[in-house]
Structure formats: structure tokens, C-alpha cells
Design a protein around this motif. Structure first.
Motif, short mmCIF file in Angstrom:
data_model
loop_
_atom_site.label_atom_id
_atom_site.label_comp_id
_atom_site.label_asym_id
_atom_site.label_seq_id
_atom_site.Cartn_x
_atom_site.Cartn_y
_atom_site.Cartn_z
N LYS B 9 -8.80 0.02 4.71
CA LYS B 9 -8.42 -1.24 4.46
C LYS B 9 -7.49 -1.73 3.32
O LYS B 9 -6.97 -2.36 3.46
N GLN B 10 -8.06 -1.08 2.13
CA GLN B 10 -7.19 -1.33 0.93
C GLN B 10 -5.78 -0.75 0.95
O GLN B 10 -5.03 -1.47 0.48
N VAL B 11 -5.56 0.31 1.69
CA VAL B 11 -4.46 0.95 1.86
C VAL B 11 -3.50 0.25 2.77
O VAL B 11 -2.11 0.14 2.44
N THR B 12 -4.26 -0.53 3.76
CA THR B 12 -3.42 -1.33 4.71
C THR B 12 -2.91 -2.77 4.23
O THR B 12 -1.92 -3.23 4.64
N GLY B 43 8.40 -2.95 -12.42
CA GLY B 43 8.36 -4.52 -12.45
C GLY B 43 7.68 -5.00 -11.19
O GLY B 43 8.32 -6.20 -10.87
N VAL B 44 6.96 -4.35 -10.19
CA VAL B 44 6.49 -4.94 -9.14
C VAL B 44 4.94 -5.17 -9.44
O VAL B 44 4.33 -4.42 -9.98
N GLU B 45 4.50 -5.82 -8.40
CA GLU B 45 3.00 -6.00 -8.41
C GLU B 45 2.19 -5.04 -7.63
O GLU B 45 2.84 -4.37 -6.55
N TYR B 46 1.12 -4.65 -7.99
CA TYR B 46 0.48 -3.37 -7.20
C TYR B 46 -1.05 -3.89 -7.44
O TYR B 46 -1.49 -4.52 -8.50
N ALA B 47 -1.75 -3.02 -6.51
CA ALA B 47 -3.44 -3.33 -6.55
C ALA B 47 -3.80 -2.14 -7.29
O ALA B 47 -3.22 -1.00 -6.93
N TYR B 48 -5.10 -1.98 -7.72
CA TYR B 48 -5.62 -0.68 -8.36
C TYR B 48 -6.99 -0.66 -7.81
O TYR B 48 -7.61 -1.82 -7.61
N VAL B 49 -7.65 0.33 -7.78
CA VAL B 49 -8.98 0.76 -7.53
C VAL B 49 -9.41 1.64 -8.73
O VAL B 49 -8.69 2.78 -8.85
N VAL B 75 1.93 3.90 -0.65
CA VAL B 75 2.99 2.73 -0.53
C VAL B 75 3.14 2.54 1.10
O VAL B 75 3.17 3.59 1.77
N LYS B 76 2.65 1.24 1.32
CA LYS B 76 2.83 0.88 2.90
C LYS B 76 1.69 1.93 3.63
O LYS B 76 2.07 2.37 4.84
N GLY B 77 0.62 2.13 2.98
CA GLY B 77 -0.41 2.76 3.81
C GLY B 77 -0.30 4.30 3.68
O GLY B 77 -1.24 4.97 4.23
N ALA B 105 8.93 -6.25 1.98
CA ALA B 105 8.63 -6.18 3.51
C ALA B 105 7.17 -7.06 3.68
O ALA B 105 7.18 -7.47 4.61
N LYS B 106 6.22 -6.89 2.77
CA LYS B 106 5.20 -7.69 2.61
C LYS B 106 5.26 -9.33 2.73
O LYS B 106 4.78 -9.89 3.35
N LYS B 107 6.46 -9.63 1.57
CA LYS B 107 6.55 -10.89 1.53
C LYS B 107 7.34 -11.54 2.81
O LYS B 107 7.20 -12.67 3.14
N ALA B 108 8.19 -10.72 3.63
CA ALA B 108 8.97 -11.11 4.58
C ALA B 108 7.95 -11.42 5.81
O ALA B 108 8.11 -12.11 6.77
N ALA B 109 6.87 -10.51 5.76
CA ALA B 109 6.13 -10.52 7.00
C ALA B 109 5.31 -11.80 7.14
O ALA B 109 4.94 -12.45 6.13
#
Lengths: 85, 109
Positions: B9-12, B43-49, B75-77, B105-109
Motif C-alpha cells: 500500500k505504501q509503495v503504491t 527538490g521533490v516531495e517524498y514519503a518516508y518510513v 519510485v512508482k512502486g 505523473a502523480k499530480k496529473a493523475a
């Protein structure tokens, strides 16, 4: 046989025609969380025709596969530079 | 939800996610620290665990990815790599492109 000799032997079993250099960098990490498990930090440079056509992920996985259980029992961290020439 | 489902779920759901020791502000491992510096420089947003805060994910992740060490960047799963591969991609300029594209790609989706 020392740990570094066993690692080298496993790698050469997996990649018989490889040339490699392996350094034990565990002393650089003494005292940090990973060091307390007793496993080591190593830096590997390995050149083998077996890496031809493989992307970096596949090269790293091939190295991990050659090391097998040692990734759990002996190695905490391994820096890998894998090339085909 | 078990650990493997949680990872899936997290990587998706996150176009860029790093599984690391510690947090971006306080990495607890030199390899995690260097990888975070490369991500920040893009300079991009990312999630972390923080894998120290989720023992099940810590244990399940090496099997999930067939990859025994941390950090791990997705990146992208897909697994992009650990510290060495991420830094190599950063030095050749590919990382910046890949991450910007993933976020776009995420923003466009």
C-alpha cells in the motif's frame, strides 16, 4: 578463515572469473546501532563479465545471492560497485 | 493488514518513498543519511518510513524486495535501489529526472 576471507570465497564461488577488492570498513562504524550486532561493514568492487546486460539492481541482487546467508549472519552493510569491464 | 500488505500500500500510494533508519531530519545510519541528502537535493516531495518504528516492516521488507539491506528507495512502486544506486543515479543526473517525472505523473493523475 577470517570473515573477510569467507566473504571473498563466497563471491568467487558465485563469480569464478571476477576480479574483486574487498575492504573491511567496520572500524569506521564502531559504536553505531548496526555495529552492535557484531556484523561488519564492507566495501566491494567487483568486475565480472557475468554482470553484462544487467541493470544496477540486478547486479546488486546477484552479489547478494552469491553471499547467501552471510548477508544475515556476517554482513550489516555492503557498499557495492559491480561492473562488467 | 499484515506487513507485506502495508508495504504494498505504501509503495503504491506514494510515488517516492524511502524506507530508512531514523527520519529525514535525524537519520540514524550513514547510508540512510547520504541517500536522504540526494533525495533532498532533487527538490521533490517524498514519503518516508522509519523502519525502527515498524518492526514488522523492518523484518518483511528484505523479503518483499528480495533486497537485504537498508535504506530502500521506491519510485512508482518499483525498487530503485539502496544507497549506492541512488547516489550513482544522482551523480549522473538521472535521479532528478526520474523523481520529478514520478511526482508529475502523480499530480496529473
Amino acid at each position: 578463515m577470517t570473515r573477510i576471507e569467507r566473504i571473498r570465497e563466497s563471491l568467487l564461488r558465485g563469480f569464478p572469473d571476477a576480479t574483486l577488492s574487498l575492504e573491511d570498513e567496520s572500524h569506521l562504524h564502531a559504536g553505531h546501532a548496526g555495529a552492535s550486532t557484531g556484523r561488519g561493514h564492507f566495501r566491494l568492487k567487483i568486475v565480472s563479465p557475468a554482470f553484462k546486460g544487467l541493470n544496477p539492481i540486478a547486479r546488486h541482487r546477484a552479489v547478494y545471492a552469491a553471499l547467501g546467508d552471510m548477508m544475515q549472519t556476517d554482513i550489516h552493510a555492503l557498499s557495492i560497485d559491480a561492473r562488467d569491464i | 493488514m499484515d506487513a507485506l500488505e502495508r508495504i504494498n500500500k505504501q509503495v503504491t500510494e506514494n510515488p517516492i518513498i524511502i524506507y530508512m533508519k531514523g527520519t529525514p531530519d535525524f537519520p540514524q545510519c550513514g547510508f540512510s543519511s547520504r541517500t536522504i541528502q540526494a533525495l533532498n537535493a532533487c527538490g521533490v516531495e517524498y514519503a518516508y518510513v522509519n523502519i525502527f518504528e515498524d518492526e514488522e516492516v523492518y523484518r518483511a521488507l528484505p523479503k518483499f524486495a528480495n533486497w537485504p539491506t537498508f535504506p530502500q528507495v521506491y519510485v512508482k512502486g518499483e525498487l530503485l535501489g539502496g544507497c549506492d544506486i541512488t547516489l550513482d543515479l544522482f551523480q549522473t543526473g538521472e535521479l532528478q529526472k526520474m523523481l520529478k517525472e514520478a511526482v508529475g505523473a502523480k499530480k496529473a493523475a
